[in-house]
Design a protein around this motif. Structure first.
Motif, mmCIF file in Angstrom:
data_model
loop_
_atom_site.group_PDB
_atom_site.id
_atom_site.type_symbol
_atom_site.label_atom_id
_atom_site.label_comp_id
_atom_site.label_asym_id
_atom_site.label_seq_id
_atom_site.Cartn_x
_atom_site.Cartn_y
_atom_site.Cartn_z
ATOM 1 N N TYR A 89 10.489 23.450 1.805
ATOM 2 C CA TYR A 89 11.221 22.941 2.970
ATOM 3 C C TYR A 89 12.427 22.103 2.544
ATOM 4 N N LEU A 90 12.289 21.340 1.471
ATOM 5 C CA LEU A 90 13.410 20.537 0.988
ATOM 6 C C LEU A 90 14.543 21.442 0.506
ATOM 7 N N GLN A 91 14.206 22.503 -0.205
ATOM 8 C CA GLN A 91 15.235 23.446 -0.683
ATOM 9 C C GLN A 91 15.960 24.096 0.493
ATOM 10 N N ARG A 92 15.235 24.443 1.546
ATOM 11 C CA ARG A 92 15.873 25.029 2.742
ATOM 12 C C ARG A 92 16.822 24.027 3.393
ATOM 13 N N GLU A 93 16.435 22.759 3.413
ATOM 14 C CA GLU A 93 17.306 21.738 3.990
ATOM 15 C C GLU A 93 18.573 21.578 3.156
ATOM 16 N N ILE A 94 18.423 21.607 1.844
ATOM 17 C CA ILE A 94 19.591 21.498 0.958
ATOM 18 C C ILE A 94 20.545 22.667 1.180
ATOM 19 N N VAL A 95 20.029 23.888 1.238
ATOM 20 C CA VAL A 95 20.854 25.070 1.464
ATOM 21 C C VAL A 95 21.569 24.972 2.813
ATOM 22 N N THR A 96 20.867 24.541 3.839
ATOM 23 C CA THR A 96 21.449 24.407 5.180
ATOM 24 C C THR A 96 22.591 23.402 5.183
ATOM 25 N N ARG A 97 22.417 22.283 4.508
ATOM 26 C CA ARG A 97 23.455 21.257 4.465
ATOM 27 C C ARG A 97 24.641 21.683 3.628
ATOM 28 N N LYS A 98 24.424 22.471 2.582
ATOM 29 C CA LYS A 98 25.555 22.964 1.782
ATOM 30 C C LYS A 98 26.397 23.947 2.558
ATOM 31 N N ARG A 99 25.755 24.724 3.451
ATOM 32 C CA ARG A 99 26.473 25.694 4.270
ATOM 33 C C ARG A 99 27.327 25.019 5.345
ATOM 34 N N ALA A 100 26.908 23.853 5.778
ATOM 35 C CA ALA A 100 27.589 23.170 6.889
ATOM 36 C C ALA A 100 28.914 22.587 6.493
#
Length: 142
Positions: free
Chosen positions: A131-142
């Motif tokens: 879940y932390l990795q998914r949050e990191i990926v989501t924030r990098k895309r933003a």
């Protein structure tokens, strides 16, 4: 330490009969029997106290009985599971107080319950990392 003592300690910690039986390598009926015997002993003590009519003893015994009943009270696994209440605050209350999103809330949830639930603590930590990795990926895309 006797098996019955071990059973009582597990029950005091809120562990399920399945968990205790598996951990101690015993039949679940032995756990139920231990609970029943304790209840019978407490019932006898209550009867004896009522016969004595000593107000101080009655109060002390009532307090003791409440403590024993609290130990054997079945935990509310839906609304307040024990593995989410460790540390004095429920995980959901912490997550909501910090206004965390779904992914970060799950990170906190899985980290806080690792080793406290009848599941593999490493798997809980791996889920938290996922879940932390998914949050990191989501924030990098933003």
């Amino acid at each position: 330490m006797t098996t019955n003592s071990k059973i009582r300690r597990f029950l005091a910690k809120g562990k399920s009969a399945d968990y205790i039986a598996k951990t101690l390598g015993i039949n679940k009926n032995r756990i139920y029997t231990a609970r029943w015997k304790d209840a019978q002993k407490e019932k006898q003590k209550t009867t004896q106290v009522e016969r004595n009519h000593d107000p101080k003893e009655t109060k002390a015994e009532k307090e003791y009985i409440k403590k024993i009943e609290a130990l054997y009270k079945k935990p509310d696994l839906v609304n307040h599971p024990l593995h989410y209440k460790a540390g004095g605050i429920e995980v959901i209350d912490f997550i909501e107080s910090k206004d965390l999103n779904y992914r970060l809330g799950n990170v906190i949830k899985y980290v806080s319950r690792a080793g406290k639930k009848d599941s593999d603590p490493v798997q809980d930590l791996e889920k938290a990392a996922w879940y932390l990795q998914r949050e990191i990926v989501t924030r990098k895309r933003a």
